[in-house]
Design an enzyme around this catalytic site. Structure first.
Site, PDB file in Angstrom:
ATOM      1  N   GLN A  95     -16.122  45.365  26.537  1.00  0.00           N
ATOM      2  CA  GLN A  95     -16.256  44.213  27.421  1.00  0.00           C
ATOM      3  C   GLN A  95     -17.688  43.683  27.480  1.00  0.00           C
ATOM      4  OE1 GLN A  95     -13.577  42.837  28.795  1.00  0.00           O
ATOM      5  NE2 GLN A  95     -12.215  44.446  28.045  1.00  0.00           N
ATOM      6  N   HIS A 129     -11.544  53.301  30.252  1.00  0.00           N
ATOM      7  CA  HIS A 129     -10.303  52.946  29.556  1.00  0.00           C
ATOM      8  C   HIS A 129      -9.773  54.209  28.890  1.00  0.00           C
ATOM      9  CE1 HIS A 129      -7.791  51.076  26.406  1.00  0.00           C
ATOM     10  NE2 HIS A 129      -7.849  49.946  27.093  1.00  0.00           N
ATOM     11  N   LYS A 171     -12.550  40.522  21.538  1.00  0.00           N
ATOM     12  CA  LYS A 171     -12.969  40.323  22.922  1.00  0.00           C
ATOM     13  C   LYS A 171     -14.253  39.499  23.017  1.00  0.00           C
ATOM     14  CE  LYS A 171     -10.794  44.636  24.439  1.00  0.00           C
ATOM     15  NZ  LYS A 171      -9.657  44.079  25.185  1.00  0.00           N
ATOM     16  N   CYS A 180      -4.752  50.256  31.262  1.00  0.00           N
ATOM     17  CA  CYS A 180      -5.157  51.443  30.478  1.00  0.00           C
ATOM     18  C   CYS A 180      -6.283  52.187  31.173  1.00  0.00           C
ATOM     19  CB  CYS A 180      -5.564  51.052  29.056  1.00  0.00           C
ATOM     20  SG  CYS A 180      -4.190  50.499  28.040  1.00  0.00           S
ATOM     21  N   ASP A 200     -18.637  52.728  25.381  1.00  0.00           N
ATOM     22  CA  ASP A 200     -17.502  51.835  25.154  1.00  0.00           C
ATOM     23  C   ASP A 200     -17.979  50.431  25.508  1.00  0.00           C
ATOM     24  OD1 ASP A 200     -15.297  50.182  25.425  1.00  0.00           O
ATOM     25  OD2 ASP A 200     -14.127  51.582  26.638  1.00  0.00           O
TER      26      ASP A 200
END
Length: 443
Positions: free
Chosen positions: A241, A161, A264, A402, A238
């Site tokens: 998710q 991302h 999320k 993104c 990251d």
């Protein structure tokens, strides 16, 4: 058998959470022990998930919501926790002697403990942020300058991302370092050979997504961490998710930093956290300054508060932290294995159903994926497909997600992305398939 999350070179009842204040009582009380719900473990294929009714927007709208990778809907327990805080314990934290502030502070810090336990970290290693983006920016702005020198390298991947690319670009520009990106395979998996070829003694930081937001690819974080450690590099994950779909144990993953977002994982927007290893956080300078993060201020100099407060300048998102803790409590009240099996079934069912549509191409066929399905239809721009699906009350995400470097690697402008949450069902997939077929007939 597909590799499991965390393996070598592999992939990775509505019950309300404790509410802040009860008749103006203690808002930080620990949740009482309760049995985990197993209602999902006997979920019949094709039926509605037992927990679907916990989400008012899902049951009270005609929209088929398949945009969960962008944000998830919120269960009633999360909404109630936020409302109860504002109704019974609303005050600023840490800096007052009155009762309401004490109640708010205890609820706020109890929430940190709940979130820390969820990822197997110490509470002082969990820094409240606005979300994954801010967490990565914190690491890039406060940690990177302590290790990057001219000629050094930060290694990312083409799966990332923008939030896990641009902060490192800026950090490299400031330090005179370079940014490199490991390639992906045509299936959308990390090219392990290219990754190893670009990982060398000049690499100081490796930043990689746990689960790709654009394709659903699940990276083998323990393998990445082991390779990074072999050259002395620090790892930043990251995790935007990850926590909604995987059990996250930062000790088992071995990473140095792990950033994630509340919204999320069925929590509120505007709240998230950055896990950082204590020794790294202690050695880092603060990123933002002002109130709360100080120990003693003099005109000549300032000393900083201990962890985690050194990185939490200003009034925090108190209600957001309490809401995120309620989301964690909600997830832990359910049968996690049943949810993962349910989401895997939805992904397999959707892949099989949509693949039967002439002219439809699935983008991203990694062997280990989260519940994300990206596709293109007959060369039609994804935005046009998304608009036509919206007219049929199907909510999907379209565009580059993104992840422009990833789309450039595939030579496409973007995709249509359907992403599933625990409240989605095969009926939702059927509605999506029918709507895509109708769009196809209109082209």
């Amino acid at each position: 058998m597909s590799p499991q999350p965390g393996s070598a070179r592999g992939d990775p009842s509505q019950e309300k959470s404790p509410q802040p204040g009860s008749a103006r009582g203690d808002p930080s009380q620990e949740k009482s022990a309760r049995p985990r719900s197993t209602s999902g473990s006997i979920l019949a294929k094709g039926s509605q998930p037992a927990w679907r009714d916990d989400f008012p927007l899902v049951v009270d709208t005609d929209v088929v919501y398949l945009d969960n990778a962008a944000t998830t809907q919120k269960p009633r327990s999360v909404l109630a926790a936020i409302e109860t805080y504002y109704e019974t314990a609303n005050a600023n934290v840490h800096r007052a002697a009155h009762r309401l502030s004490d109640e708010a502070t205890r609820a706020f810090e109890a929430a940190r403990g709940t979130v820390a336990k969820r990822v197997n970290a110490a509470p002082e290693e969990v820094i409240w942020t606005r979300g994954t983006t801010e967490g990565i920016n914190l690491a890039a702005a406060a940690y990177a300058p302590t290790v990057l020198q001219p000629g050094d390298r930060v290694l990312v991947t083409e799966l990332e991302h923008h939030s896990n690319i641009v902060p490192w670009q800026v950090a490299c520009q400031r330090a005179g370092a370079t940014l490199a990106a490991a390639k992906v395979t045509p299936a959308g998996e990390l090219d392990l050979d290219d990754f190893e070829a670009k990982l060398d003694g000049r690499t100081r930081i490796v930043a990689v997504s746990h689960v790709s937001n654009a394709l659903g690819t699940v990276n083998d974080i323990p393998w990445v961490v082991a390779r990074a450690k072999s050259v002395g590099a620090t790892t930043v994950v990251d995790g935007a998710q990850g926590p909604a779909h995987l059990d996250i144990d930062v000790q088992a993953l071995g990473c140095d930093f792990y950033a994630f977002s509340g919204h999320k994982m069925y929590g509120p927007t505007g709240i998230g956290a950055l896990f950082g290893r204590r020794e790294l956080l202690e050695a880092m300078p603060p990123w933002q300054t002002g109130g709360e993060m100080i120990e003693r201020v003099r005109i000549e100099e300032t000393t900083y508060a201990p962890l985690p407060f050194k990185f939490e300048a200003g009034t925090p998102n108190i209600a957001g932290a309490i809401g995120l803790a309620a989301a964690v409590d909600y997830l832990e009240s359910l049968d996690g294995e049943a949810i993962r099996a349910h989401e895997a079934d939805l992904l397999a069912y959707a892949s099989a159903s949509l693949s039967q549509i002439e002219g439809l191409e699935v983008v991203g066929t990694a062997r280990v994926k989260g519940p994300v399905l990206s596709f293109l239809l007959d060369g039609t721009h994804p935005h046009d497909v998304g608009a036509l699906l919206d007219q049929q009350a199907i909510a999907v995400r379209t565009g580059h997600h993104c992840a422009m470097p990833l789309m450039d690697a595939f030579g496409i402008p973007g995709t249509v992305r359907a992403s599933f949450g625990l409240y989605n069902s095969r009926a939702d997939v059927d509605a999506l398939t029918q709507a895509v077929r109708k769009v196809r007939s209109m082209l």
